[in-house]
Design a protein around this motif. Structure first.
Motif, mmCIF file in Angstrom:
data_model
loop_
_atom_site.group_PDB
_atom_site.id
_atom_site.type_symbol
_atom_site.label_atom_id
_atom_site.label_comp_id
_atom_site.label_asym_id
_atom_site.label_seq_id
_atom_site.Cartn_x
_atom_site.Cartn_y
_atom_site.Cartn_z
ATOM 1 N N LEU A 77 0.850 -1.193 0.000
ATOM 2 C CA LEU A 77 0.000 0.000 0.000
ATOM 3 C C LEU A 77 0.883 1.239 0.000
ATOM 4 O O LEU A 77 1.696 1.423 0.896
ATOM 5 C CB LEU A 77 -0.905 0.007 1.238
ATOM 6 N N LEU A 78 0.721 2.068 -0.987
ATOM 7 C CA LEU A 78 1.483 3.301 -1.081
ATOM 8 C C LEU A 78 0.666 4.443 -0.483
ATOM 9 O O LEU A 78 -0.404 4.791 -0.990
ATOM 10 C CB LEU A 78 1.821 3.618 -2.547
ATOM 11 N N ILE A 79 1.160 4.972 0.637
ATOM 12 C CA ILE A 79 0.525 6.124 1.272
ATOM 13 C C ILE A 79 1.575 7.210 1.412
ATOM 14 O O ILE A 79 2.776 6.937 1.365
ATOM 15 C CB ILE A 79 -0.102 5.769 2.642
ATOM 16 N N LEU A 80 1.136 8.424 1.583
ATOM 17 C CA LEU A 80 2.056 9.553 1.599
ATOM 18 C C LEU A 80 2.105 10.199 2.974
ATOM 19 O O LEU A 80 1.068 10.434 3.593
ATOM 20 C CB LEU A 80 1.593 10.605 0.586
ATOM 21 N N GLY A 94 3.097 16.764 5.974
ATOM 22 C CA GLY A 94 3.374 17.544 7.173
ATOM 23 C C GLY A 94 4.280 16.778 8.112
ATOM 24 O O GLY A 94 5.059 15.930 7.691
ATOM 25 N N ILE A 95 4.164 17.035 9.395
ATOM 26 C CA ILE A 95 5.049 16.423 10.377
ATOM 27 C C ILE A 95 4.585 15.038 10.801
ATOM 28 O O ILE A 95 5.385 14.122 10.960
ATOM 29 C CB ILE A 95 5.157 17.342 11.623
ATOM 30 N N ASN A 96 3.277 14.865 10.981
ATOM 31 C CA ASN A 96 2.785 13.614 11.570
ATOM 32 C C ASN A 96 1.493 13.102 10.931
ATOM 33 O O ASN A 96 0.731 12.390 11.559
ATOM 34 C CB ASN A 96 2.546 13.823 13.073
ATOM 35 N N THR A 97 1.284 13.436 9.688
ATOM 36 C CA THR A 97 0.024 13.104 9.036
ATOM 37 C C THR A 97 0.246 12.168 7.853
ATOM 38 O O THR A 97 1.258 12.249 7.160
ATOM 39 C CB THR A 97 -0.661 14.399 8.542
ATOM 40 N N ILE A 98 -0.725 11.282 7.645
ATOM 41 C CA ILE A 98 -0.728 10.381 6.488
ATOM 42 C C ILE A 98 -1.826 10.849 5.544
ATOM 43 O O ILE A 98 -2.947 11.137 5.972
ATOM 44 C CB ILE A 98 -1.003 8.930 6.922
ATOM 45 N N ARG A 99 -1.485 10.929 4.288
ATOM 46 C CA ARG A 99 -2.452 11.341 3.264
ATOM 47 C C ARG A 99 -2.829 10.118 2.427
ATOM 48 O O ARG A 99 -1.958 9.408 1.939
ATOM 49 C CB ARG A 99 -1.842 12.404 2.370
ATOM 50 N N LEU A 100 -4.114 9.895 2.272
ATOM 51 C CA LEU A 100 -4.615 8.835 1.401
ATOM 52 C C LEU A 100 -5.095 9.479 0.110
ATOM 53 O O LEU A 100 -5.818 10.477 0.142
ATOM 54 C CB LEU A 100 -5.766 8.089 2.066
ATOM 55 N N CYS A 101 -4.703 8.920 -1.011
ATOM 56 C CA CYS A 101 -5.084 9.468 -2.318
ATOM 57 C C CYS A 101 -5.704 8.370 -3.176
ATOM 58 O O CYS A 101 -5.089 7.889 -4.137
ATOM 59 C CB CYS A 101 -3.862 10.053 -3.020
ATOM 60 N N PRO A 102 -6.915 7.949 -2.839
ATOM 61 C CA PRO A 102 -7.542 6.890 -3.627
ATOM 62 C C PRO A 102 -7.986 7.408 -4.992
ATOM 63 O O PRO A 102 -8.241 8.602 -5.145
ATOM 64 C CB PRO A 102 -8.758 6.504 -2.785
#
Length: 69
Positions: free
Chosen positions: A29-32, A35-43
């Motif tokens: 699973l590729l997630i990004l 910022g400092i402590n956040t995960i971004r999901l880009c479905p």
């Protein structure tokens, strides 16, 4: 998804974020990190329920693995 050390203080946890991003990558699973402590999901705009379930399963596994460390 914001990852924190403590829910009350909301102290940021960049180490956990990096570990989750790395373990998710190894699970396919590729997630990004964002910022400092956040995960971004880009479905994609076209995603089926089976794919969403798989993403949630992998994220749950990765977060659970980090809790036990």
């Amino acid at each position: 998804i914001e990852l924190v050390k403590d829910a009350q203080t909301k102290d940021r946890n960049p180490t956990l974020r990096d570990a989750v991003v790395q373990s998710a990558f190894y699970e396919g699973l590729l997630i990004l990190g964002c910022g400092i402590n956040t995960i971004r999901l880009c479905p994609p705009l076209v995603i089926c329920q089976e794919q969403v379930d798989k993403v949630v399963e992998i994220l749950d596994k990765c977060l659970s693995m980090q809790k036990t460390k």
